[in-house]
Scaffold this motif. Structure first.
Motif, PDB file in Angstrom:
ATOM      1  N   PRO A 163      -4.895   1.712  -4.373  1.00 12.87           N
ATOM      2  CA  PRO A 163      -4.354   2.612  -3.352  1.00 12.87           C
ATOM      3  C   PRO A 163      -2.968   3.154  -3.697  1.00 12.87           C
ATOM      4  O   PRO A 163      -2.674   4.317  -3.418  1.00 12.87           O
ATOM      5  CB  PRO A 163      -4.295   1.745  -2.093  1.00 12.87           C
ATOM      6  N   LEU A 216      -6.161   7.713   3.396  1.00 15.89           N
ATOM      7  CA  LEU A 216      -6.915   7.947   2.173  1.00 15.89           C
ATOM      8  C   LEU A 216      -8.226   8.687   2.440  1.00 15.89           C
ATOM      9  O   LEU A 216      -8.726   9.406   1.579  1.00 15.89           O
ATOM     10  CB  LEU A 216      -7.180   6.618   1.461  1.00 15.89           C
ATOM     11  N   PHE A 229     -14.049   1.735   0.919  1.00 17.66           N
ATOM     12  CA  PHE A 229     -12.821   0.956   0.826  1.00 17.66           C
ATOM     13  C   PHE A 229     -13.112  -0.526   0.688  1.00 17.66           C
ATOM     14  O   PHE A 229     -13.898  -1.078   1.468  1.00 17.66           O
ATOM     15  CB  PHE A 229     -11.968   1.142   2.098  1.00 17.66           C
ATOM     16  N   ALA A 244      -5.159  12.599  -5.990  1.00 14.12           N
ATOM     17  CA  ALA A 244      -6.241  11.729  -5.533  1.00 14.12           C
ATOM     18  C   ALA A 244      -7.393  12.547  -4.961  1.00 14.12           C
ATOM     19  O   ALA A 244      -8.566  12.254  -5.211  1.00 14.12           O
ATOM     20  CB  ALA A 244      -5.720  10.747  -4.488  1.00 14.12           C
ATOM     21  N   GLU A 286       0.823  -1.201   0.000  1.00 13.03           N
ATOM     22  CA  GLU A 286       0.000   0.000   0.000  1.00 13.03           C
ATOM     23  C   GLU A 286       0.860   1.254   0.000  1.00 13.03           C
ATOM     24  O   GLU A 286       0.364   2.360   0.075  1.00 13.03           O
ATOM     25  CB  GLU A 286      -0.932   0.010   1.214  1.00 13.03           C
ATOM     26  N   MET A 323      -2.868   6.368  -5.450  1.00 12.56           N
ATOM     27  CA  MET A 323      -3.289   7.502  -4.625  1.00 12.56           C
ATOM     28  C   MET A 323      -2.202   7.892  -3.632  1.00 12.56           C
ATOM     29  O   MET A 323      -1.981   9.077  -3.380  1.00 12.56           O
ATOM     30  CB  MET A 323      -4.606   7.180  -3.918  1.00 12.56           C
ATOM     31  N   GLN A 330      -6.543   3.307   5.480  1.00 12.43           N
ATOM     32  CA  GLN A 330      -7.920   3.816   5.419  1.00 12.43           C
ATOM     33  C   GLN A 330      -7.978   5.249   5.917  1.00 12.43           C
ATOM     34  O   GLN A 330      -8.597   6.120   5.292  1.00 12.43           O
ATOM     35  CB  GLN A 330      -8.847   2.915   6.247  1.00 12.43           C
ATOM     36  N   VAL A 333     -11.628   9.974   0.206  1.00 14.57           N
ATOM     37  CA  VAL A 333     -12.135   8.631  -0.079  1.00 14.57           C
ATOM     38  C   VAL A 333     -12.950   8.159   1.123  1.00 14.57           C
ATOM     39  O   VAL A 333     -12.490   8.256   2.261  1.00 14.57           O
ATOM     40  CB  VAL A 333     -10.984   7.645  -0.357  1.00 14.57           C
ATOM     41  N   SER A 345     -11.657   3.104  -2.969  1.00 14.93           N
ATOM     42  CA  SER A 345     -10.307   2.537  -2.933  1.00 14.93           C
ATOM     43  C   SER A 345     -10.396   1.027  -3.049  1.00 14.93           C
ATOM     44  O   SER A 345     -11.165   0.379  -2.338  1.00 14.93           O
ATOM     45  CB  SER A 345      -9.608   2.901  -1.621  1.00 14.93           C
TER      46      SER A 345
END
Length: 310
Positions: free
Chosen positions: A256, A294, A302, A266, A45, A259, A291, A299, A282
């Motif tokens: 992800p 983002l 997920f 993003a 990630e 981003m 999480q 966002v 995502s």
């Protein structure tokens, strides 16, 4: 709790449990639900997420953020790092442990039965061999998952798509099936018919890496949602425009890593998607940290391989 300051003077507060490490999507974790480990961030990630945040000014990002949005956790293959993935145990366990929606992969047998299975062949995950679409339903129904041999779950079999839809409906959860392995594109008619048979048209979004597949879905049924999968954040505005032209429920699923590589980009894409009434989601994460980071880019939905604390 960890505080990370950006070069622009904006602080991101990261708190809560972290998910277990592992490579994205292809889970081989414990066979039953486990607690989320502390202080672990998945390398796929974006290694050094905290360092990357500290190296970019997020004041421009913050100006693009919407008002606080509720977080939606979509159980990828039924929380694939906590259960045998794409099984009725995984789907039911994810639903019972707080998932907001369920995701699965769709593959078609040689005789036209729909199953929840990711890989193009059965070799890596079962005691069988061969290309999924070349195998009969009778053969597929007898396959045993390698990961469950010698465990209490040895009787689990590859579930049919109808079982997945029935679990989602029973728990009142939204469903995100991915069009994965078919014989010909006409097999999408089987998928649509299965969704219609369960009365799940308004509770289901079909996803694909191919706009051609999504065109096919929309031509056949305008009520079922459609979602395009991408790893190219630079191409996202054009993808969003294409999705918006469909009308109805649409979404863009973004990797992800793309981003993490461009937080400001993003956030801009997330804002543009909102302006076009297209969900920006995502794809698979495995850590609470990811999480929360983002989320700061706007966002709110997920795919996750593990249960998340919201």
């Amino acid at each position: 709790m960890t505080t990370v300051s950006s070069s622009g003077g904006v602080s991101i507060i990261i708190s809560g449990a972290r998910g277990p490490k592992g490579d994205q999507g292809e889970a081989s974790g414990p066979l039953v639900a486990s607690s989320v480990g502390e202080d672990e961030i998945n390398a796929t990630e974006g290694a050094g997420i905290r360092d990357k945040i500290g190296a970019v000014g997020l004041q421009d990002v913050n100006m693009l953020l919407p008002p606080s949005q509720p977080i939606t956790i979509i159980a990828h293959r039924g929380f694939a790092r906590q259960y045998p993935q794409n099984t009725t145990l995984a789907f039911t366990g994810a639903a019972q442990s707080g998932a907001d929606a369920l995701e699965t992969d769709l593959s078609v047998s040689s005789d036209g039965e729909l199953y929840c299975f990711h890989d193009a062949t059965v070799d890596a995950r079962t005691d069988g061999t061969g290309t999924f679409t070349a195998l009969s339903s009778a053969t597929i129904d007898g396959l045993v998952f390698d990961a469950t041999v010698g465990t209490a779950y040895a009787n689990l079999r590859i579930p049919k798509f109808s079982a997945f839809l029935q679990i989602a409906r029973r728990f009142g959860l939204y469903a995100y099936p991915e069009i994965k392995n078919y014989r010909t594109q006409a097999d999408i008619d089987l998928i649509i018919a299965a969704i219609e048979a369960e009365g799940m048209e308004s509770q289901c979004t079909l996803s694909s890496f191919s706009f051609s597949d999504l065109d096919y879905v929309r031509a056949a049924n305008s009520e079922i949602g459609v979602m395009f999968q991408s790893s190219n954040i630079a191409a996202a505005p054009g993808d969003i425009d294409y999705l918006a032209d469909y009308g109805g429920r649409t979404a863009l699923l973004m990797e992800p890593a793309s981003m993490f590589a461009d937080f400001t980009g993003a956030a801009s894409v997330a804002a543009y998607a909102r302006s076009k009434n297209v969900d920006f989601i995502s794809s698979t994460i495995v850590s609470q940290t990811s999480q929360q980071v983002l989320s700061q880019c706007g966002v709110a939905k997920f795919f996750s391989d593990v249960r998340m604390v919201k």
